[in-house]
Design an enzyme around this catalytic site. Structure first.
Site, short mmCIF file in Angstrom:
data_model
loop_
_atom_site.label_atom_id
_atom_site.label_comp_id
_atom_site.label_asym_id
_atom_site.label_seq_id
_atom_site.Cartn_x
_atom_site.Cartn_y
_atom_site.Cartn_z
N LYS A 1 0.84 -1.19 0.00
CA LYS A 1 0.00 0.00 0.00
C LYS A 1 0.88 1.25 0.00
CE LYS A 1 -3.90 1.96 2.61
NZ LYS A 1 -4.73 1.81 3.83
N HIS B 1 -0.39 4.46 0.24
CA HIS B 1 -1.08 5.60 0.84
C HIS B 1 -1.52 5.21 2.25
CE1 HIS B 1 -4.21 3.09 -0.97
NE2 HIS B 1 -5.02 3.54 -0.02
#
Length: 232
Positions: free
Chosen positions: A113, A115
């Site tokens: 991921k 963000h």
């Protein structure tokens, strides 16, 4: 000292037999004819994904916690590889906490991921001695990826705990005798122990003592004789 060791051995045997009984009752461990990833026709099949409600997951992870404590593997935290390892590691952490051993845990994302909190894992930071929780070891791919991720984070993989050790000749040997099991290959290649709640030999012991299951004994024993590792 001998009496304490004997008591420990009896206790381990009892909980392994209880696990086999539990897995059969839940139809997670079933009998018939099943093709394995190695292309072998197995007379039994174990699918941990069928521990799929709250009560069965609770019982399963209690067995994991007991197996961890029996193993005496020193560890600081737990890690579960996605996806099956996610509920296993969370449930096992809860079970250990109920046994007064509170430890952090984490699991990986299939895709990193970029963000929010970001990163390749969810949960506690990977650090110290990390114990990997998985369902079974077949080709060892999941364990290999887990070890690489743990080491990349600067932590130390210290062992693997699985539900069932099939005790079959692994894929690296390429032969049906005089080889290592998948679990033994992990131990040899990475220098870490592998512990299991129960093994194929525990299943055979259960079948021998259960009249209602005797019809499966011959097929499972024949499979053990053909594809199993040696009985040291």
């Amino acid at each position: 000292m001998a009496a304490r060791l004997n008591y420990r051995s009896i206790a381990m045997s009892h909980f392994r037999q209880e696990f086999i009984r539990f897995a059969i009752e839940r139809e997670v461990l079933c009998f018939g004819e099943f093709k394995t990833k190695a292309g072998r026709l197995s007379p039994y099949f174990f699918n941990a994904g069928l521990f799929n409600d709250g009560e069965s997951l609770k019982q399963l992870t209690q067995f994991y916690a007991q197996a961890i404590l029996f193993s005496n593997i020193p560890f600081d935290m737990l890690y579960g590889p996605a996806y099956k390892g996610i509920p296993l590691v969370a449930g096992t952490a809860i079970a250990l906490a109920e046994m007064e051993r509170n430890v952090p845990y984490c699991f990986n994302r299939k895709e990193t991921k970029d963000h929010g909190e970001g990163g390749a894992t969810v949960g506690a930071k990977l650090q110290g001695r990390v114990l990997i929780i998985d369902d079974v070891i077949t080709a060892g791919t999941s364990v290999r990826e887990s070890i690489a991720l743990i080491r990349a984070a600067g932590a130390t993989p210290c062992g693997v705990v699985i539900a069932l050790d099939r005790m079959e000749i692994g894929q690296q040997t390429g032969r049906d005798s005089d080889g290592l099991s998948a679990a033994q290959e992990v131990q040899q290649n990475y220098g870490i122990p592998v512990a299991a709640i129960a093994s194929l030999d525990d299943l055979l012991f259960y079948l021998r003592g259960n009249a209602a299951m005797m019809q499966n004994l011959q097929a499972v024993q024949a499979y053990r004789d053909r594809y199993g590792i040696g009985k040291d």
